[in-house]
Every structure is written in structure tokens, then in C-alpha cells.
Design an enzyme around this catalytic site. Structure first.
Site, PDB file in Angstrom:
ATOM      1  N   ARG A  64      13.126 -48.520   3.148  1.00 26.79           N
ATOM      2  CA  ARG A  64      12.116 -47.565   2.661  1.00 26.79           C
ATOM      3  C   ARG A  64      11.201 -47.163   3.819  1.00 26.79           C
ATOM      4  O   ARG A  64      10.797 -46.011   3.932  1.00 26.79           O
ATOM      5  CB  ARG A  64      11.303 -48.162   1.498  1.00 26.79           C
ATOM      6  CG  ARG A  64      10.122 -47.286   1.101  1.00 26.79           C
ATOM      7  CD  ARG A  64       9.604 -47.511  -0.316  1.00 26.79           C
ATOM      8  NE  ARG A  64       9.613 -48.864  -0.785  1.00 26.79           N
ATOM      9  CZ  ARG A  64       8.752 -49.827  -0.426  1.00 26.79           C
ATOM     10  NH1 ARG A  64       7.787 -49.557   0.425  1.00 26.79           N
ATOM     11  NH2 ARG A  64       8.852 -51.037  -0.924  1.00 26.79           N
TER      12      ARG A  64
ATOM     13  N   TYR B  26       6.346 -20.799  -5.019  1.00 29.26           N
ATOM     14  CA  TYR B  26       7.451 -21.281  -5.852  1.00 29.26           C
ATOM     15  C   TYR B  26       6.862 -21.897  -7.134  1.00 29.26           C
ATOM     16  O   TYR B  26       5.886 -22.647  -7.074  1.00 29.26           O
ATOM     17  CB  TYR B  26       8.263 -22.309  -5.041  1.00 29.26           C
ATOM     18  CG  TYR B  26       9.187 -23.156  -5.875  1.00 29.26           C
ATOM     19  CD1 TYR B  26      10.159 -22.563  -6.677  1.00 29.26           C
ATOM     20  CD2 TYR B  26       9.097 -24.540  -5.872  1.00 29.26           C
ATOM     21  CE1 TYR B  26      11.004 -23.333  -7.450  1.00 29.26           C
ATOM     22  CE2 TYR B  26       9.944 -25.323  -6.643  1.00 29.26           C
ATOM     23  CZ  TYR B  26      10.895 -24.708  -7.437  1.00 29.26           C
ATOM     24  OH  TYR B  26      11.720 -25.475  -8.213  1.00 29.26           O
TER      25      TYR B  26
ATOM     26  N   ASP C 120       4.809 -23.431   3.960  1.00 31.80           N
ATOM     27  CA  ASP C 120       6.156 -23.685   3.429  1.00 31.80           C
ATOM     28  C   ASP C 120       7.090 -22.694   4.127  1.00 31.80           C
ATOM     29  O   ASP C 120       7.013 -21.483   3.915  1.00 31.80           O
ATOM     30  CB  ASP C 120       6.167 -23.482   1.904  1.00 31.80           C
ATOM     31  CG  ASP C 120       7.509 -23.848   1.281  1.00 31.80           C
ATOM     32  OD1 ASP C 120       8.532 -23.785   1.991  1.00 31.80           O
ATOM     33  OD2 ASP C 120       7.537 -24.189   0.091  1.00 31.80           O
TER      34      ASP C 120
ATOM     35  N   LYS D  30      17.630 -26.116   0.881  1.00 34.35           N
ATOM     36  CA  LYS D  30      17.973 -24.703   1.031  1.00 34.35           C
ATOM     37  C   LYS D  30      18.694 -24.444   2.362  1.00 34.35           C
ATOM     38  O   LYS D  30      19.717 -25.031   2.609  1.00 34.35           O
ATOM     39  CB  LYS D  30      16.712 -23.858   0.873  1.00 34.35           C
ATOM     40  CG  LYS D  30      15.801 -24.307  -0.270  1.00 34.35           C
ATOM     41  CD  LYS D  30      16.451 -24.219  -1.634  1.00 34.35           C
ATOM     42  CE  LYS D  30      15.450 -24.440  -2.730  1.00 34.35           C
ATOM     43  NZ  LYS D  30      15.725 -25.189  -3.845  1.00 34.35           N
TER      44      LYS D  30
END
Ligand SMILES: Cc1ncc(COP(=O)(O)O)c(C=O)c1O
Length: 379
Positions: A46, A98, A170, A195
Site C-alpha cells: 500500500r 465532469y 484536470d 482515458k
């Protein structure tokens, strides 16, 4: 080195133990320690994993940052950035973000004493007016999803510096191949690696790229503590995708421009939103801050009925959420990506029921145009 060379080599040096040219997938949860406190830099996955480190080094270089952190999704990356703030802090956000970001900010994070103002950030004066004493973050998406409105990265960075408020951008729609916000003075870049960075529609992931060591230290602490990390196989998939980012983006831009050019004069199409068209209100600004206009475009058909007819008829363009893959995806923002934005807010930002969004893939563009042309004849 040039962008394409960095994309292929940074973080992906041949494996020192075997010489493998591809960075291995370290599918492990933990690492053996030689004795108490003596290890090879890795203790628990982690906190760190070599495949993740390889991707993080690569993305940091491509965005021109010093550090990067890879998260389980774009939303996990954005959530981590916002948890740098404290209860009582105020965030200014592009009003046409978004839909998932709008949902996270208004329906989840607002419960923790954070305040969000959604502002048209294409006009820097609007942003200046909206800054309050407790404003601690400017969060912009440029171009916006799905209306492709462009905010001025240079002006926004200057304002952010002057008012000592960090600027987060972004950059999902552009990818670092087409736009590098840190070079304009932004403090952090966020991505949905789902994306264009991954590019093959087979992984969900996110990343934050940063310039300052202290921001990195704080965000790394959050990543390690909250644990929304990107798994090793997904890191490997994104690394593989990034190697072809430059050639893919060139083709995405060519196809995007050709389809926008086909749609704009089409009698069934009322308006096309694509920054590469001269009719786009911020076309000039786009040419200054973007290396190309990308693969995302939206067009207005006038009514939900017309949009539905088109979506029923397309064959090669697949109806689906998401974007940025090699295959062309078509969607209806009002009922899909932006369904969590209330109808009156949607209309304010130009998301009508007749708006259709395309993520143009890298297929032969003649085939895409033929598919759209046939489907439009049914509208
Ligand atoms: C611009 C933008 N940012 C962030 C996200 C969220 O990314 P993810 O779906 O990987 O959580 C999306 C998803 O569509 C997006 O389009």
C-alpha cells in the site's frame, strides 16, 4: 529527450536482475526484510510498489512535474487532493466539470465542512470575484467535459500565485502530449489515467502530478493512509499505454478535426463544440496553450428525440460512457456522464437534452464519417 522517448523509457529502464525490457508486474503485498529496519526500500505494497513507482516516475516526467502519485481511479486522485484541505475551506471549481466531480464535491465532500463555488472559469474576472478569505483551492478542467470550453492557464496561474491559492488542473481530456499545465504555473495536475494515458479502455486509474516536495509529502501521506492506490497490473497497463501516447494523440487529433469538419456544415447538426474549429469561442487561446485540439467533441441535435435516433443508428461508434480509448465512443451527457448534475444546472452550462458527445478513436476516419452520416440520415 523528446516526449515520445521519455514516454517509452522513463521509469522503464531494463530490469536490473533479468534484463527484461518491460518493467515487471510486482504482484506482491509485502516484501521480506533482512532484519529489523533493514529492507530494500519497500515494506508493504500500500505504501509502495516498484511497478507503481515506475509509472509515477514516467507520468511525472511527461507532465513536466517532479513527482507523481497513482491512484485507484481519477475520482480517487481528485478526492485525495481535496482531502489536503480542512473543514471550513472554500474551493472554486469550473462550473462545467465532469459530472462525477460535481457529485463528489456537492454530495460527499460538502458534508465535511468544505464549501464549493461552481464558476465559469473561462473568464478570469469571474474567478477573481469569487475568491474569498477562506478560498484554498482553484480547481479547473480545461477543456471542459463535454462542452470543450477553455480556461486560460497562464491567467489562472497568475491569479492563483497572486492570491496564494494553489491551482489544480484536470488534464484528462488533453493528456500531457497536447497540454502541460505545470509549464504555465499550475501547482498540480490530475488525470483519469482510464482515458488517453492508458488509451485502450481496459483499466480504471488516476494520477496526481506535482511540483513541490511539501505537496508531494502531504499527498503521499494521504495516499498511504487512505490506501486508494493503483494496483500493479493496472500500473503496468498504463505504462504500456503511455508508450504509444504520442502517436495515438496525433491520430486522435487528425480524426477529431476531420469529424468536426464533417459535422459543422451538416444540415441536421445545429452546433459543434470542438476547439479546433474557428467557430469555437476560444479557438485562438487553444492554439496558444494546446499542441493540438484532441479527440473530444460535442454536437447539438436540438432535441432528446433526435439524439436518441442518432444513438440508436450508429454502429461503429459505440454507445458508452468513458473516453480516450482507441475505439470511438459516443454518449449522451445529460443522461450519462452528467446525470448527477441537476437539470437546471446542466442547462446553464450548455448540456442540453440534444447534446451528443464523441470520443473520437483512431479507426479509419472515413469509416467513422460514413457511420455518422448514415446515422444522421435517420435524425
Ligand atoms: C475529465 C474527467 N476527470 C475525471 C474523471 C474521473 O475518472 P475515473 O472514471 O477514472 O474515476 C473523468 C471520468 O470520466 C473525466 O472525464
Amino acid at each position: 529527450m523528446g516526449f515520445a522517448t521519455d514516454a517509452i523509457h522513463v521509469g522503464q529502464e531494463p530490469d536490473p536482475t533479468t534484463g527484461a525490457v518491460v518493467a515487471p508486474i510486482y504482484q506482491t503485498s509485502t516484501y521480506v526484510q533482512e532484519e529489523l529496519g533493514k529492507h530494500k526500500g519497500y515494506e508493504y505494497a500500500r505504501a509502495s510498489n516498484p511497478t507503481r513507482s515506475a509509472l509515477e516516475r514516467n507520468l511525472a516526467r511527461l507532465e513536466g512535474g517532479r513527482h507523481a502519485l497513482a491512484f485507484a481511479s481519477g475520482m480517487a486522485a481528485i478526492n485525495a487532493v481535496i482531502t489536503l484541505l480542512q473543514s471550513g475551506d472554500h474551493v472554486i471549481c469550473s462550473h462545467a466539470v465532469y459530472g462525477g466531480v460535481y457529485r463528489l464535491f456537492t454530495k460527499v465532500l460538502s458534508h465535511f465542512g468544505l464549501e464549493f463555488s461552481f464558476i465559469d472559469t473561462t473568464c478570469v474576472e469571474n474567478v477573481e470575484k469569487a475568491i474569498k478569505k477562506n478560498t484554498r483551492l482553484l480547481y479547473i478542467e480545461t477543456p471542459t467535459n463535454p462542452t470543450l470550453a477553455i480556461s486560460d492557464l497562464g491567467e489562472m496561474s497568475q491569479l492563483a500565485r497572486a492570491r496564494r491559492v494553489p491551482l489544480v488542473v484536470d488534464n484528462t481530456f488533453m493528456s500531457p502530449y497536447l497540454q502541460r499545465p505545470l509549464e504555465f504555473g499550475a501547482d498540480m495536475v490530475v488525470h483519469s489515467t482510464t482515458k488517453f494515458l492508458n488509451g485502450h479502455s481496459d483499466s480504471i486509474g488516476g494520477a496526481v502530478i506535482l511540483t513541490r516536495q511539501e505537496d508531494y509529502d502531504r499527498l503521499y501521506f494521504i495516499q498511504k493512509s487512505a490506501g486508494a492506490i493503483l494496483g500493479p497490473f493496472d500500473c503496468w497497463l498504463v505504462l504500456r499505454g503511455v508508450k504509444t501516447l504520442a502517436v495515438r494523440m496525433e491520430q486522435h487529433c487528425q480524426n477529431g478535426q476531420a469529424i468536426a469538419g464533417f459535422l459543422e456544415p451538416h444540415p441536421k447538426v445545429k452546433r459543434v463544440f470542438y476547439p479546433g474549429l474557428k467557430s469555437h469561442p476560444q479557438h485562438e487561446l487553444g492554439t496558444k496553450q494546446m499542441k493540438g485540439f484532441g479527440a473530444m467533441l460535442s454536437f447539438e441535435l436540438g432535441s432528446r428525440e433526435s439524439a436518441e435516433r442518432l444513438l440508436r443508428q450508429v454502429k461503429l461508434c459505440s454507445l458508452g460512457e468513458s473516453l480516450g480509448g482507441v475505439e470511438t465512443l459516443i454518449s449522451h451527457p445529460a443522461t450519462m456522464t452528467h446525470s448527477s448534475v441537476p437539470p437546471e444546472e446542466r442547462l446553464k452550462i450548455g448540456i442540453t437534452d440534444g447534446l451528443v458527445r464523441l470520443s473520437v478513436g483512431i479507426e479509419d476516419v472515413e469509416d467513422l464519417i460514413a457511420d455518422l452520416d448514415r446515422a444522421l440520415s435517420h435524425v
